[in-house]
Motif scaffolding. Structure first.
Motif, PDB file in Angstrom:
ATOM      1  N   UNK A 247       0.829  -1.194   0.000  1.00  0.00           N
ATOM      2  CA  UNK A 247       0.000   0.000   0.000  1.00  0.00           C
ATOM      3  C   UNK A 247       0.867   1.249   0.000  1.00  0.00           C
ATOM      4  N   UNK A 248       0.331   2.319  -0.577  1.00  0.00           N
ATOM      5  CA  UNK A 248       1.069   3.574  -0.659  1.00  0.00           C
ATOM      6  C   UNK A 248       1.063   4.261   0.695  1.00  0.00           C
ATOM      7  N   UNK A 249       2.175   4.878   1.066  1.00  0.00           N
ATOM      8  CA  UNK A 249       2.245   5.633   2.313  1.00  0.00           C
ATOM      9  C   UNK A 249       1.323   6.842   2.199  1.00  0.00           C
ATOM     10  N   UNK A 250       0.541   7.157   3.247  1.00  0.00           N
ATOM     11  CA  UNK A 250      -0.405   8.279   3.128  1.00  0.00           C
ATOM     12  C   UNK A 250       0.260   9.621   2.867  1.00  0.00           C
ATOM     13  N   UNK A 251       1.543   9.778   3.205  1.00  0.00           N
ATOM     14  CA  UNK A 251       2.230  11.035   2.913  1.00  0.00           C
ATOM     15  C   UNK A 251       2.367  11.276   1.420  1.00  0.00           C
TER      16      UNK A 251
ATOM     17  N   UNK B  54      12.809  21.855  19.688  1.00  0.00           N
ATOM     18  CA  UNK B  54      13.690  21.139  20.588  1.00  0.00           C
ATOM     19  C   UNK B  54      13.133  19.822  21.084  1.00  0.00           C
ATOM     20  N   UNK B  55      11.926  19.488  20.699  1.00  0.00           N
ATOM     21  CA  UNK B  55      11.289  18.230  21.093  1.00  0.00           C
ATOM     22  C   UNK B  55      10.580  17.661  19.868  1.00  0.00           C
ATOM     23  N   UNK B  56      10.354  16.361  19.870  1.00  0.00           N
ATOM     24  CA  UNK B  56       9.620  15.817  18.736  1.00  0.00           C
ATOM     25  C   UNK B  56       8.122  15.850  19.021  1.00  0.00           C
ATOM     26  N   UNK B  57       7.352  15.580  17.975  1.00  0.00           N
ATOM     27  CA  UNK B  57       5.903  15.708  18.052  1.00  0.00           C
ATOM     28  C   UNK B  57       5.324  14.835  19.157  1.00  0.00           C
ATOM     29  N   UNK B  58       5.797  13.614  19.294  1.00  0.00           N
ATOM     30  CA  UNK B  58       5.231  12.693  20.269  1.00  0.00           C
ATOM     31  C   UNK B  58       5.371  13.225  21.690  1.00  0.00           C
ATOM     32  N   UNK B  59       6.424  13.984  21.956  1.00  0.00           N
ATOM     33  CA  UNK B  59       6.646  14.509  23.295  1.00  0.00           C
ATOM     34  C   UNK B  59       5.829  15.760  23.580  1.00  0.00           C
TER      35      UNK B  59
ATOM     36  N   UNK C  81       7.402   5.507   9.806  1.00  0.00           N
ATOM     37  CA  UNK C  81       6.563   4.776  10.745  1.00  0.00           C
ATOM     38  C   UNK C  81       5.887   5.695  11.753  1.00  0.00           C
ATOM     39  N   UNK C  82       6.443   6.880  11.977  1.00  0.00           N
ATOM     40  CA  UNK C  82       5.805   7.853  12.860  1.00  0.00           C
ATOM     41  C   UNK C  82       4.773   8.667  12.091  1.00  0.00           C
ATOM     42  N   UNK C  83       5.096   9.037  10.861  1.00  0.00           N
ATOM     43  CA  UNK C  83       4.174   9.862  10.078  1.00  0.00           C
ATOM     44  C   UNK C  83       2.924   9.093   9.675  1.00  0.00           C
TER      45      UNK C  83
END
Length: 364
Positions: free
Chosen positions: A2-6, A270-275, A307-309
């Motif tokens: 399957x194609x990545x949604x991005x 200075x932080x990633x989205x998950x944080x 895998x995060x996106x």
């Protein structure tokens, strides 16, 4: 497979983008001190277009000659000479099949130039200057509290620069309302101590951002895409969070949507989205923005990891993903993602504008 949604198309305002991969705005301080974009800058932005990004956002570009400039070698768009340089950048991107948005930026109190600054209130900024941007070291100046006339002048600068951007061929503009710069200084409680219509409640503190957006919208017309970048964190305060949490975020998002924004770009610093994305248990800043505004939302912070996106996009947490350092390391990120290629690791040397993107030859 399957194609990545991005890699699927998306619309912002009246513009269809071929995919949801966005180059985040990154200060490159690459002019010769006159604010005029250079041939090297055109090559730099062109490489992202060749790499397949759906939208490229420029570095923050100053909007007036009085108080808005942040760094000595920052580009501007306040003159015909600036516009001529940007036209070459836009032409390079368009010739490579890309689309490009100009980020409109006013530094406010966080200017690193050796001259007086203005801000909502006369509050000394936290932290210190950033020598990497060429403005020296030491503490920031304590700004003067902006007068009503200076506020009107700043708003007019945003609008005039947006109009020049459209005339120069840009595909969109983005108001820099994040990371501690002027628009964010009005939104933030501890940098805005005003008692007039721009201060006090969060609705009043969001008023400046809304006025900027309305002026920009009037300058570029109803169909031209206009976005705004917002963040809780700042370049000089990584720990800050909106003290009102969900309620405060709802007011801010509602204000900018009502003022004419076509999309919201939500950034971390200075932080990633998950944080930094959690406003409350089970409530992320991106999903709340989508629910409150109904507008496309760009998530920024660690999005170069497929895998995060993927779950953010497929799960409706965000509509697009913006890459900063991941794009510097992989200016062909969308093409690598489509072809199953191996992503390159980021190297801090890539932050230096003189270094070729990803350490590789220019894409062909």
């Amino acid at each position: 497979m399957s194609i990545h949604p991005a890699l699927t198309p998306v619309r912002i305002g009246g513009t269809e983008l071929p995919n949801r991969a966005v180059v985040a705005p990154m200060s490159r301080v690459s002019t010769s001190g006159d604010g005029v974009p250079t041939e090297r800058m055109a090559d730099y932005y062109r490489e992202f277009a060749l790499g397949g990004f759906g939208l490229i956002t420029t570095e923050g570009t100053y909007t007036d000659d009085q108080h808005s400039q942040a760094y000595p070698d920052q580009p501007g768009l306040t003159s015909e000479a600036h516009a001529a340089g940007w036209r070459e950048v836009v032409r390079a991107v368009h010739d490579a099949g890309g689309r490009i948005a100009l980020q409109l930026m006013h530094a406010g109190a966080l200017s690193q130039l050796d001259r007086p600054t203005i801000a909502p209130s006369a509050v000394a900024p936290k932290g210190a200057k950033m020598p990497a941007y060429g403005g020296g070291a030491g503490p920031f100046r304590t700004p003067a509290e902006a007068t009503e006339a200076e506020i009107a002048q700043a708003i007019a600068g945003f609008a005039a620069t947006a109009a020049r951007a459209r005339e120069a061929g840009f595909d969109a503009v983005e108001v820099h309302g994040a990371n501690g710069y002027l628009v964010d200084q009005f939104i933030t409680d501890y940098t805005n101590l005003r008692s007039d219509r721009y201060g006090g409640s969060v609705a009043n503190r969001a008023h400046f951002a809304a006025e900027v957006l309305r002026a920009v919208r009037a300058a570029v017309g109803p169909e031209f895409p206009v976005g705004i970048r917002l963040s809780q964190t700042k370049v000089n305060d990584f720990e800050h969070r909106w003290p009102g949490g969900v309620g405060e975020a709802e007011v801010i998002f509602g204000s900018v949507a009502a003022a004419g924004a076509d999309y919201l770009h939500l950034a971390s610093e200075g932080r990633d989205w998950a944080e930094s994305a959690q406003l409350a248990p089970g409530v992320t800043i991106t999903r709340l923005a989508k629910e409150i505004t109904g507008l496309p939302v760009i998530a920024n912070g660690g999005m170069h990891e497929p895998a995060r996106a993927e779950p953010l996009l497929s799960g409706g947490e965000a509509d697009l993903v913006a890459l900063g350092r991941g794009a510097l390391a992989n200016p062909d990120w969308p093409r690598l993602l489509a072809g199953g290629g191996r992503l390159r690791e980021f190297d801090r040397a890539m932050l230096t504008p003189d270094v070729t993107l990803s350490g590789q030859p220019a894409l062909r």
